[in-house]
Design an enzyme around this catalytic site. Structure first.
Site, short mmCIF file in Angstrom:
data_model
loop_
_atom_site.label_atom_id
_atom_site.label_comp_id
_atom_site.label_asym_id
_atom_site.label_seq_id
_atom_site.Cartn_x
_atom_site.Cartn_y
_atom_site.Cartn_z
N ASN A 151 0.81 -1.22 0.00
CA ASN A 151 0.00 0.00 0.00
C ASN A 151 0.85 1.27 0.00
OD1 ASN A 151 -2.35 -1.48 -0.06
ND2 ASN A 151 -2.63 -1.44 2.17
N CYS A 186 -15.00 -0.34 -13.48
CA CYS A 186 -16.25 0.10 -12.84
C CYS A 186 -16.77 1.37 -13.50
CB CYS A 186 -16.01 0.39 -11.36
SG CYS A 186 -15.39 -1.00 -10.43
N ARG A 230 -17.75 5.76 -4.02
CA ARG A 230 -17.50 7.05 -3.39
C ARG A 230 -16.03 7.45 -3.36
NH1 ARG A 230 -21.36 9.49 -0.38
NH2 ARG A 230 -19.82 10.23 1.09
N ASP A 287 -7.86 -4.05 6.80
CA ASP A 287 -7.16 -5.11 6.07
C ASP A 287 -6.69 -6.24 6.99
OD1 ASP A 287 -7.54 -3.85 3.68
OD2 ASP A 287 -5.48 -3.17 3.44
N ARG A 333 -1.66 -10.51 -5.22
CA ARG A 333 -1.65 -9.06 -5.32
C ARG A 333 -0.95 -8.42 -4.12
NH1 ARG A 333 -6.76 -7.14 -4.58
NH2 ARG A 333 -5.75 -5.13 -4.70
#
Length: 428
Positions: free
Chosen positions: A26, A119, A124, A317, A409
């Site tokens: 991240n 998408c 949001r 997470d 990932r």
């Protein structure tokens, strides 16, 4: 292909040994995007070997950058940006690919991206990104699944208040503001450690970011940034996963290259459940790379109620692997998910192992059982996949997990890491 592979676990084996924790996924992704801002060759050390990082490098190459990886060091030469469009197939590969919008728009004053993951505009978090960039002078149109973005006169500073402290939106604003005219303030900014890592990189390159890690971040735009060398922070979620795996097997592990301060929301819960945890290499609970020792010599007990929240709350997470741990803890645990909808997809798979879990809306109730039994399982998302591996390690018998493209990932060869500390696990 990961989709054709499975991880097979013969559970019930105690973990024991040492794990070096990978660099943070991240953090690596926004840092790779940030290299676009620098005209020259940036070097990122401790970059994890993940499918998401590979996808980010392919996006960089599509923009005209030159990427080279040697072990965990990635070099990005962004001297020339020859393209400003990221094709749909690349955008679909990585859900966080929207992070390239801010850096490409700031450097090139135009950008064309499809919606991440294919998408339609609606989630949001993407709305937050686009609204903020419009406040900074970007013109954004949505045409046939693409975002057409331009800032002919460049971006300018703005005072932006986020209605939700979105990590991705905070990062995108920081990237866009680094080369903008004037000062940008982000109020209700995300406070996650990865935000601090990005700010440190930008500042090393000659940027002017202050307040990262707090609720207000200020970015004074500069005319240009120079490339630098930077070491990516440790992955606190991978570390949390391995701590949960250790607890699930009653094991004893040392995690190296971690930041104990970043992990405190998780280690506090594990201690409450009966794990013994010691930190050395830096002062316990303080920032800085250190080592964590964990063992479990007594039965696990429920931690009560776990509420996920933005940092410094319990990280969403880390919720899935912790849920796996609570399935074999005595008592009842209540999980309240405050960040993401549909974050309990792993719960139904855990019940295949014999776990007792009931889900209603954003609440999951776990009643601990004495033991789990191996089963055929399907990972439907990254952290849910980590939960299935954690549970498979604790279960008696054979578990077979498919859907490995999700797990790859975010975890660098997770089966090799766990096999190195005593797990009976293989990829077939």
């Amino acid at each position: 292909m990961a989709e054709q592979q499975r991880i097979v676990i013969n559970g019930g084996k105690r973990l024991e040994g040492e794990i070096r924790v990978q660099g943070a996924k991240n953090s690596a992704l926004p840092l790779l995007a940030a290299t676009v801002l620098c005209s020259g060759e940036s070097v990122l050390h401790n970059c994890p070997r993940l499918s998401d990082c590979d996808a980010a490098c392919r996006i960089l190459e599509c923009l005209g950058c030159k990427c080279k990886r040697e072990q965990t060091t990635v070099t990005v030469n962004a001297s020339v940006i020859s393209g400003t469009e990221v094709p749909t197939p690349l955008m679909r590969e990585m859900r966080s690919s929207i992070i390239f919008l801010g850096s490409v728009l700031a450097r090139c004053r135009s950008c064309r991206l499809s919606f991440p993951g294919g998408c339609e505009l609606g989630p949001r978090p993407i709305d937050f990104h686009l609204a903020a960039l419009r406040e900074m002078g970007a013109e954004i149109e949505e045409n046939h699944g693409y975002l057409e973005c331009s800032a002919p006169k460049g971006l300018h500073g703005a005072r932006i208040t986020l209605s939700f402290s979105s990590v991705g939106a905070t990062e995108n604003i920081m990237l866009a503001a680094a080369l903008s005219q004037g000062v940008t303030e982000i109020h209700n900014a995300a406070r996650e450690p990865e935000i601090v890592d990005l700010a440190n990189f930008i500042n090393k390159c000659g940027g002017k970011v202050s307040g990262a890690g707090g609720s207000t971040v200020a970015i004074e735009g500069v005319e240009s940034l120079s490339p630098c060398e930077h070491r990516i922070m440790p992955d606190r979620i991978a570390a949390a996963t391995y701590l949960c795996c250790c607890g699930a097997t009653g094991g004893e592990l040392i995690l190296t290259d971690v930041d104990s301060g970043d992990l405190r929301p998780v280690t506090a819960v594990l201690e409450q459940m009966g794990c013994s945890i010691y930190t050395y290499g830096t002062e316990a609970g303080k920032k800085g790379e250190s080592n964590i020792f964990i063992n479990l010599h007594r039965p696990l007990i429920s931690p009560g109620t776990i509420r996920t929240n933005v940092h410094p709350g319990f990280p969403t997470d880390a919720q899935p692997p912790l849920m796996s741990l609570t399935t074999v803890a005595s008592g009842t645990t209540v999980f309240v998910e405050n960040i993401f909808e549909n974050r309990f997809k792993h719960a139904s798979e855990l019940t295949r192992l014999g776990a007792k879990i009931s889900v209603e809306g954003k609440v999951a109730v776990v009643t601990g059982v004495k033991s789990l039994s191996g089963a055929e399982l399907l990972a439907t998302d990254l952290r849910g996949g980590a939960a299935l591996i954690t549970a498979g390690l604790a279960a008696e018998g054979i578990s077979k997990i498919s859907g490995l493209s999700h797990i790859d990932r975010g975890y660098e060869s997770i089966e090799k890491v766990l096999r190195g500390v005593g797990a009976d696990i293989k990829r077939i």
